[in-house]
Motif scaffolding. Structure first.
Motif, PDB file in Angstrom:
ATOM      1  N   VAL A  87       0.865  -1.179   0.000  1.00 57.44           N
ATOM      2  CA  VAL A  87       0.000   0.000   0.000  1.00 57.44           C
ATOM      3  C   VAL A  87       0.895   1.221   0.000  1.00 57.44           C
ATOM      4  O   VAL A  87       1.867   1.266   0.763  1.00 57.44           O
ATOM      5  CB  VAL A  87      -0.905   0.049   1.248  1.00 57.44           C
ATOM      6  CG1 VAL A  87      -1.798   1.270   1.180  1.00 57.44           C
ATOM      7  CG2 VAL A  87      -1.732  -1.201   1.353  1.00 57.44           C
ATOM      8  N   ALA A  88       0.604   2.177  -0.854  1.00 57.44           N
ATOM      9  CA  ALA A  88       1.435   3.381  -0.872  1.00 57.44           C
ATOM     10  C   ALA A  88       0.584   4.572  -1.262  1.00 57.44           C
ATOM     11  O   ALA A  88      -0.445   4.425  -1.932  1.00 57.44           O
ATOM     12  CB  ALA A  88       2.582   3.226  -1.869  1.00 57.44           C
ATOM     13  N   ALA A 147       3.315   0.899   3.114  1.00 56.26           N
ATOM     14  CA  ALA A 147       3.636  -0.259   3.948  1.00 56.26           C
ATOM     15  C   ALA A 147       3.615  -1.519   3.102  1.00 56.26           C
ATOM     16  O   ALA A 147       2.897  -1.594   2.109  1.00 56.26           O
ATOM     17  CB  ALA A 147       2.618  -0.363   5.079  1.00 56.26           C
ATOM     18  N   VAL A 148       4.442  -2.478   3.493  1.00 61.40           N
ATOM     19  CA  VAL A 148       4.454  -3.752   2.781  1.00 61.40           C
ATOM     20  C   VAL A 148       4.103  -4.887   3.744  1.00 61.40           C
ATOM     21  O   VAL A 148       4.309  -4.781   4.955  1.00 61.40           O
ATOM     22  CB  VAL A 148       5.831  -4.057   2.151  1.00 61.40           C
ATOM     23  CG1 VAL A 148       6.115  -3.103   1.018  1.00 61.40           C
ATOM     24  CG2 VAL A 148       6.936  -4.002   3.189  1.00 61.40           C
ATOM     25  N   LEU A 154       6.613  -0.545  -6.790  1.00 61.83           N
ATOM     26  CA  LEU A 154       6.708  -1.991  -7.002  1.00 61.83           C
ATOM     27  C   LEU A 154       7.285  -2.665  -5.764  1.00 61.83           C
ATOM     28  O   LEU A 154       8.223  -2.155  -5.162  1.00 61.83           O
ATOM     29  CB  LEU A 154       7.634  -2.309  -8.182  1.00 61.83           C
ATOM     30  CG  LEU A 154       7.313  -1.671  -9.526  1.00 61.83           C
ATOM     31  CD1 LEU A 154       8.463  -1.911 -10.491  1.00 61.83           C
ATOM     32  CD2 LEU A 154       6.025  -2.243 -10.075  1.00 61.83           C
ATOM     33  N   LEU A 155       6.708  -3.810  -5.406  1.00 57.77           N
ATOM     34  CA  LEU A 155       7.288  -4.622  -4.337  1.00 57.77           C
ATOM     35  C   LEU A 155       8.004  -5.795  -4.995  1.00 57.77           C
ATOM     36  O   LEU A 155       7.411  -6.550  -5.762  1.00 57.77           O
ATOM     37  CB  LEU A 155       6.183  -5.123  -3.388  1.00 57.77           C
ATOM     38  CG  LEU A 155       6.636  -6.095  -2.309  1.00 57.77           C
ATOM     39  CD1 LEU A 155       7.663  -5.453  -1.374  1.00 57.77           C
ATOM     40  CD2 LEU A 155       5.437  -6.595  -1.510  1.00 57.77           C
ATOM     41  N   GLN A 186       1.559  -0.791  -7.483  1.00 57.58           N
ATOM     42  CA  GLN A 186       0.491   0.182  -7.321  1.00 57.58           C
ATOM     43  C   GLN A 186       0.869   1.454  -8.078  1.00 57.58           C
ATOM     44  O   GLN A 186       2.008   1.900  -8.013  1.00 57.58           O
ATOM     45  CB  GLN A 186       0.288   0.499  -5.836  1.00 57.58           C
ATOM     46  CG  GLN A 186      -0.962   1.307  -5.591  1.00 57.58           C
ATOM     47  CD  GLN A 186      -1.086   1.741  -4.148  1.00 57.58           C
ATOM     48  OE1 GLN A 186      -0.501   1.136  -3.253  1.00 57.58           O
ATOM     49  NE2 GLN A 186      -1.833   2.798  -3.937  1.00 57.58           N
ATOM     50  N   THR A 187      -0.087   2.014  -8.820  1.00 63.68           N
ATOM     51  CA  THR A 187       0.195   3.238  -9.562  1.00 63.68           C
ATOM     52  C   THR A 187      -0.665   4.368  -9.008  1.00 63.68           C
ATOM     53  O   THR A 187      -1.863   4.191  -8.811  1.00 63.68           O
ATOM     54  CB  THR A 187      -0.098   3.039 -11.053  1.00 63.68           C
ATOM     55  OG1 THR A 187       0.641   1.921 -11.501  1.00 63.68           O
ATOM     56  CG2 THR A 187       0.328   4.256 -11.854  1.00 63.68           C
ATOM     57  N   THR A 188      -0.023   5.480  -8.738  1.00 61.47           N
ATOM     58  CA  THR A 188      -0.731   6.621  -8.174  1.00 61.47           C
ATOM     59  C   THR A 188      -0.534   7.819  -9.094  1.00 61.47           C
ATOM     60  O   THR A 188       0.585   8.077  -9.523  1.00 61.47           O
ATOM     61  CB  THR A 188      -0.127   6.974  -6.786  1.00 61.47           C
ATOM     62  OG1 THR A 188      -0.037   5.785  -6.043  1.00 61.47           O
ATOM     63  CG2 THR A 188      -0.969   7.988  -6.064  1.00 61.47           C
TER      64      THR A 188
END
Lengths: 251, 307
Positions: free
Chosen positions: A31-32, A55-56, A192-193, A203-205
């Motif tokens: 989550v970012a 957070a991962v 990217l994780l 996740q793209t923001t």
């Protein structure tokens, strides 16, 4: 400053709660978010700093890329004609991001395979810059690296990864810095994780950078009402020149 | 204090702009020329995109010339008829210039043409001025009595048709000559963003044979209108006039110009002209050197132009 810190803590708390609590079936691995999704360029703008936090779930490393809107660019090689340097052969690149930066929790070479770096455009060497030029690949490479050099000189590209720090096992943060000449438009922040050389979550923001207030109005006005803008620019210059003359005659 | 320029899309230290505007204003007060030929390269050096530097410069030139034009008008130093002929040429020239500017930009050779024009015109004007002022200074050294000059010398220029009587300047010459001069300077005004005073003045004094004071007043008068035309055309075609940038430069210039003219009153004229000649010549040499020297990076990123 304090209010901002508090807001941030709440945001991180919310992110954590979301990551940990409200995903019953399958825990979200990553989550970012950004401290701000809109950078407003006002008259006093000197650049901006945005906090990326997240957070991962479980072990892994985090890599972030920030890309500005795409534009066409033309690179020309200087040639000497009759002793003078002039612009010679040209290579045009399409879909060149106006801004590029990336961040990594470890040196990218240690955690990424070449393939993943290329797919996710991690590092300036892996940017997908398209061209219709019929020149040899070696030659196009020269123009390509010249384009990146020029962008670096303008502070718009970063070829070295920025720092992404982990706070403990799960929380991470990175400071995204944008210079005073940052182009406006819609940006993509991709998080990217990476675990065991593979992307396990992404996740793209979006991030919007746009002129606001007086400078936005001036820009809009210049483009929408070009004739009126020209007339006003002339009146402004004549008025101030005349005024200055009148004042200094008296002094 | 940083100021974000909405058209140049960059932030600049506003005091740096005051300083630039002030320095150029000081020089223009000192020497009586616009100084645009120095400001455009300086703005580009600061990082302002060349297209914005040239167009905004035209806007700044209006303000820099208007108060001078008004005070010369009051003293009767403006030959309106001559000014109108020059202006007719100037409008044609500057309109052509803006088109030429757009074409050159598309070809990717705009910077070369700008640099070459500067080298050629500044080199010629600076060199001639330097020779002339050296001659005057040397002559003064040897004997105190200056030789009497003829009112003006008759050349092939006086054989051209369409002769008009310019009563204020006491001239009877063909209208073609000032029209062509106005047009040439207009083209340069559009491409280089300068008022063109450094070219216009020698042409009016040496080619047309106008009295110096009249030439200064008339050239200021017509520069105001040509610069206004360039500002208008650049606003419409390229949207590259940045009013914030122009205003910051104008404020600096307003402070610098009177300081310059105060100092000019204390310095002897010949030395002043020699100094200006050296600056003009020096700038052209520097630009020539930049063209000849191997650049640090053999590649250049040009602003994308639609094909």
């Amino acid at each position: 400053m304090r209010a901002r810190g508090l807001r941030l803590a709440l945001a991180i708390g919310a992110a954590l709660a979301w990551a940990g609590g409200s995903a019953p079936a399958r825990a979200q691995a990553l989550v970012a978010d950004l401290s701000n999704h809109l950078v407003a360029i006002t008259t006093g703008f000197t650049g901006a700093e945005i906090l990326l936090f997240g957070a991962v779930e479980g072990p892994g490393d985090v890599v972030v890329t920030v890309r500005g809107p795409a534009r066409d660019e033309a690179v020309r090689r200087k040639v000497r004609v009759a002793g003078l340097w002039m612009n010679g052969a040209e290579v045009r690149f399409t879909s060149v991001p106006v801004f590029y930066a990336f961040f990594s929790s470890k040196p990218p070479a240690d955690i990424l395979t070449d393939e993943i770096a290329e797919i996710h455009q991690i590092g300036t060497d892996n940017l997908t810059l398209r061209t219709e030029s019929t020149k040899s690949p070696e030659e196009i490479d020269e123009f390509r690296s010249a384009l990146i050099r020029a962008k670096e000189r303008q502070d718009l590209y970063q070829s070295e990864p920025g720092r992404l720090a982990f706070l403990g096992q799960r929380l991470f943060r990175a400071n995204l810095v944008f210079p005073g000449n940052v182009p406006t438009g819609s940006y993509r922040v991709e998080v990217l994780l990476i675990r065991d050389g593979a992307v396990v979550s992404a996740q793209t923001t979006p991030l919007y950078i746009s002129q606001a207030g007086v400078s936005a109005e001036v820009y809009e006005f210049a483009h929408r009402q070009a004739v009126l803008y020209g007339v006003l620019a002339i009146i402004l210059a004549v008025g101030s020149g005349w005024l200055a003359g009148a004042v200094f005659r008296k002094v | 204090m940083q100021l974000y320029l909405p058209i140049a899309e960059m932030s600049v230290d506003v005091f740096l702009l005051f300083l630039l505007g002030g320095g150029i204003g000081f020089l223009s007060g000192l020497f009586g020329v616009g100084g645009g030929f120095l400001l455009t390269p300086l703005l580009i050096f600061v990082g302002v995109p060349p297209a914005v530097a040239v167009a905004t410069q035209a806007n700044q030139v209006i303000a820099a010339s208007v108060s001078g034009a008004i005070s010369h008008w009051r003293r009767g130093n403006v030959d309106v008829r001559m000014g109108l002929v020059l202006l007719a040429g100037g409008f044609v020239g500057s309109s052509l210039g803006v088109v030429l500017y757009t074409v050159l930009r598309a070809l990717g050779q705009l910077d070369l043409v700008i640099a070459l024009s500067y080298v050629f015109f500044l080199g010629t004007v600076g060199g001639l001025m330097l020779m002339e002022s050296m001659r005057v200074i040397l002559r003064k050294w040897r004997s105190s009595a200056p030789p009497r000059r003829k009112l003006h010398v008759h050349t092939w220029i006086h054989g051209l048709p369409l002769k008009i009587r310019f009563r204020t300047s006491k001239l009877y010459i063909s209208a073609i000559v000032p029209f062509v001069i106005g047009a040439l300077v207009g083209v340069l005004a559009a491409i280089l963003g300068t008022g063109g005073g450094f070219l216009m003045l020698p042409a009016m004094i040496y080619l047309l044979g106008m009295p110096t004071v009249m030439a200064v007043g008339t050239s200021l008068f017509q520069i105001v209108f040509v610069a206004a035309n360039v500002t208008m055309l650049q606003s419409i075609h390229n949207q590259t006039v940045d009013v914030f940038l122009a205003l910051a430069l104008i404020v600096g210039g307003v402070i610098g110009a009177p300081l310059g003219s105060r100092l000019a009153g204390r310095l002897p004229g010949e030395q002043l002209r020699a100094l200006l000649a050296m600056i003009v010549f020096g700038v052209s040499l520097k630009l020539l050197l930049d063209l000849v020297q191997t650049p640090g990076d053999l590649f250049i990123l040009l602003p994308p132009v639609a094909q």
